[in-house]
Scaffold this active site. Structure first.
Site, short mmCIF file in Angstrom:
data_model
loop_
_atom_site.label_atom_id
_atom_site.label_comp_id
_atom_site.label_asym_id
_atom_site.label_seq_id
_atom_site.Cartn_x
_atom_site.Cartn_y
_atom_site.Cartn_z
N CYS B 45 0.83 -1.21 0.00
CA CYS B 45 0.00 0.00 0.00
C CYS B 45 0.86 1.26 0.00
O CYS B 45 0.38 2.34 -0.34
CB CYS B 45 -0.96 -0.02 1.17
SG CYS B 45 -0.15 -0.28 2.74
N HIS B 93 19.05 0.45 -0.96
CA HIS B 93 17.63 0.80 -0.87
C HIS B 93 16.80 -0.42 -0.45
O HIS B 93 15.97 -0.32 0.45
CB HIS B 93 17.14 1.34 -2.22
CG HIS B 93 15.68 1.66 -2.22
ND1 HIS B 93 15.16 2.73 -1.52
CD2 HIS B 93 14.62 1.03 -2.80
CE1 HIS B 93 13.84 2.76 -1.68
NE2 HIS B 93 13.48 1.73 -2.45
#
Lengths: 249, 356
Positions: B45, B93
């Site tokens: 989400c 990352h």
């Protein structure tokens, strides 16, 4: 090792409830057992003939109960609280020059040895109840004041601590009662002041348990009374071993 | 081989943009068709990211086009919301993402499960090969390392979860606890639901309006108590959650003290989320009573969040070490590529340094 590990971790803002403390205290327990065993063989009897040996025996009992209770209740941080008490007891025993051999070789008296050793093992349970009491008060204080420190997240829940305190008190009380009763079978006259003090400690712990059972005291009071009770019991132990050397087995 | 990551997250794009580029069922095939030898889509989400390995350079707009849910989505105006990380930056990352450092709530752990699921999907589809396998297996190890060597996941960060956390610190197992909810508001319902999720079963609801009490009781599988009877419940319950709109405190020290006499050995946890408060502050002075109002709960949540943020530097340090090690190992791997590699499922293998 357990103290250094916990202090370092908590100062770093974290504490991982790893098995380190358990193993550190466990290692100490093995060394204590080895020492008591060697000393026992040399004396030909249970090695509690002077104050030095009595203190080492108490420290051994504390470690023994931690190994049992700490595992059963998963009170991992209890090791960090137990270790200082064991270290202090042993440091005192080592530094206070109290390891004086008994002037005469004491004859073996199984009842006397049983009486003394079982009473000292009861001290281990009372000591650990005292430690659990300290942990309870620390946790309770944080919950009351809403000041949650790093240690808060690693201390057991209040209910678990209180259950541990209650069980340790019952264990200690049962063993102490056994020690007290066996004292009447040693076949030697016991000094009255010692009997009165020993019965006094027995009554104190009996009252704490009765008060807990009949809900006279809130858990916080029981925790505080465990600390007071153990202080009284230690004072009595000191009195018995220091002032009445002739009676010490 | 180029290792890269292209995507957008809550940092760079709003929810509508993230929805438009959330990918589709054919994404693996499409990504490989546009030049990626290996590709993995991580879609949650809060983020949509493609991790890929390719022989040649694949432009960002090409990947963005692959991510568009329909042909109707225009790239114009959205392209700048995409970020791109190459090689070591891509590795860093991913390690940050799976460790919860890049999450909206720092230290949340759900992302690790989502990343594992994404890897598993790509593995089953044959889209994840040796490079992504190495990268993701290492990332899962890094996340575990960060979690166990820092306190990045410590403490609760919402009012409901703080209440649950405190209840567990008082009672341990909540299964046998009895709860009374006073006032059937939205916040109290959320708090009750958080407690129910931890196994709590005995719930009582009381409200001035019996209909609302019945409705909430039905919703949380509890039972309704008439509003006149709630004070009597204090002798039985373990947790009281109050959120009425009363202008004056409903519970004072004088009222509560006599009720506590019969339960002196059992703590009472009071969560007062009403404003103005339903419980007088001096109730906290009673033995065995732990009173928390909305401010104290929020303050603990903020404290936890601050603690987590304070751990970020330590977590970054761990990640840096792993990034260096991984880059060295992947460099060795490029010169001497592994022969096989049908990557194992999540949990079947976690690479040892010697394997890298």
């Amino acid at each position: 090792m357990a103290i250094a590990h916990t202090v370092l971790e908590l100062r770093g803002g974290m504490f991982r409830p790893m098995q380190f403390n358990f193993f550190a205290v466990g290692l100490g327990f093995i060394f204590q057992t080895a020492f008591l065993s060697i000393r026992g063989h040399a004396l030909g009897r249970c090695p509690i003939t002077n104050l030095f040996e009595v203190i080492i025996f108490v420290a051994w009992s504390v470690a023994l109960f931690y190994m049992v209770v700490g595992t059963a209740y998963r009170l991992s941080l209890m090791g960090a609280f137990t270790a200082p008490l064991v270290v202090l007891l042993q440091l005192f025993a080592l530094l206070a020059s109290i390891d004086r051999p008994h002037p005469t070789k004491l004859p073996a008296n199984p009842w006397l040895e049983f009486h003394a050793s079982i009473s000292l093992i009861a001290y281990g349970a009372f000591a650990l109840a005292c430690i659990a009491g300290v942990m309870y008060l620390v946790q309770e204080r944080q919950l009351k004041t809403h000041q949650l420190r790093s240690i808060f997240y690693h201390l057991p829940p209040l209910s678990d601590l209180f259950a541990a305190i209650t069980r340790l008190l019952w264990w200690g009380f049962a063993l102490y009662t056994l020690g007290l009763i066996s004292g009447f079978f040693v076949g030697e006259p016991l000094p009255w002041p010692q009997i009165v003090c020993a019965v006094g400690v027995w009554i104190l712990y009996g009252l704490i348990l009765q008060g807990r059972h009949l809900r006279w005291f809130a858990p916080k009071r029981v925790a505080a009374l465990c600390i007071i009770g153990f202080s009284a019991a230690l004072t009595l132990l000191w009195g018995i071993t220091f002032t009445a050397q002739t009676h010490t087995p | 081989m180029n290792l890269f990551c292209i995507g957008l997250s809550h940092h760079s794009a709003d929810v509508e943009t993230r929805e438009n580029f959330a990918g589709h069922a054919e994404i693996d095939r499409v990504l490989r068709a546009c030049g990626c030898n290996e590709a993995l889509l991580l879609s949650t989400c809060n983020r949509v990211e493609v991790y890929a390995a390719s022989e040649n350079f694949v432009p960002t707009d090409q990947i963005a086009r692959c991510l568009a849910r329909t042909q109707m989505v225009e790239l114009d105006g959205h392209l700048e919301t995409f970020y791109r990380y190459e090689a070591a930056d891509c590795v860093r990352h991913l390690f940050r993402v799976v460790s919860g450092l890049d999450s909206m709530v720092v230290g949340e752990t759900e992302i690790l499960g989502q990343a594992k699921k994404a890897y598993e999907t790509a593995r089953v589809a044959g889209a994840a090969g040796k490079y992504l396998h190495r990268l993701f297996q290492r990332a899962f190890r890094v996340a575990k390392h960060v979690r166990t060597h820092t306190e990045i996941t410590r403490g609760a960060v919402s009012v409901g979860s703080v209440a649950v956390d405190l209840a567990q610190r008082i009672f341990g197992n909540l299964r046998n606890c009895k709860v009374l909810v006073l006032g059937a508001g939205e916040t109290s319902e959320r708090t009750v639901r958080a407690l129910v999720s931890r196994g709590l079963a005995d719930l009582r609801v009381s409200n001035r309006s019996p209909e609302r009490a019945e409705a909430l009781a039905l919703a949380v599988n509890g039972r309704a108590i008439s509003f006149e009877q709630w004070p009597e419940q204090c002798a039985e319950i373990d947790i009281l959650i109050t959120s009425t709109s009363s202008e004056v405190p409903l519970l004072s020290q004088e009222k509560l003290a006599p009720m506590l006499r019969s339960r002196i050995d059992r703590p009472l946890f009071i969560i007062d989320i009403a404003v103005p408060r339903d419980v007088a502050a001096d109730v906290n002075e009673l033995d065995g009573v732990y009173l928390y109002d909305i401010d104290s709960l929020r303050s603990i949540a903020e404290q936890s969040l601050a603690t987590r943020r304070a751990q970020v530097a330590a977590a970054e340090e761990i990640i840096s070490q792993h990034v260096t090690e991984f880059n060295e190992s992947i460099g060795r791997g490029l010169n001497c590529p592994a022969q096989n590699p049908e990557p194992p499922a999540v949990g079947e293998s976690s690479l040892r340094p010697s394997e890298l």
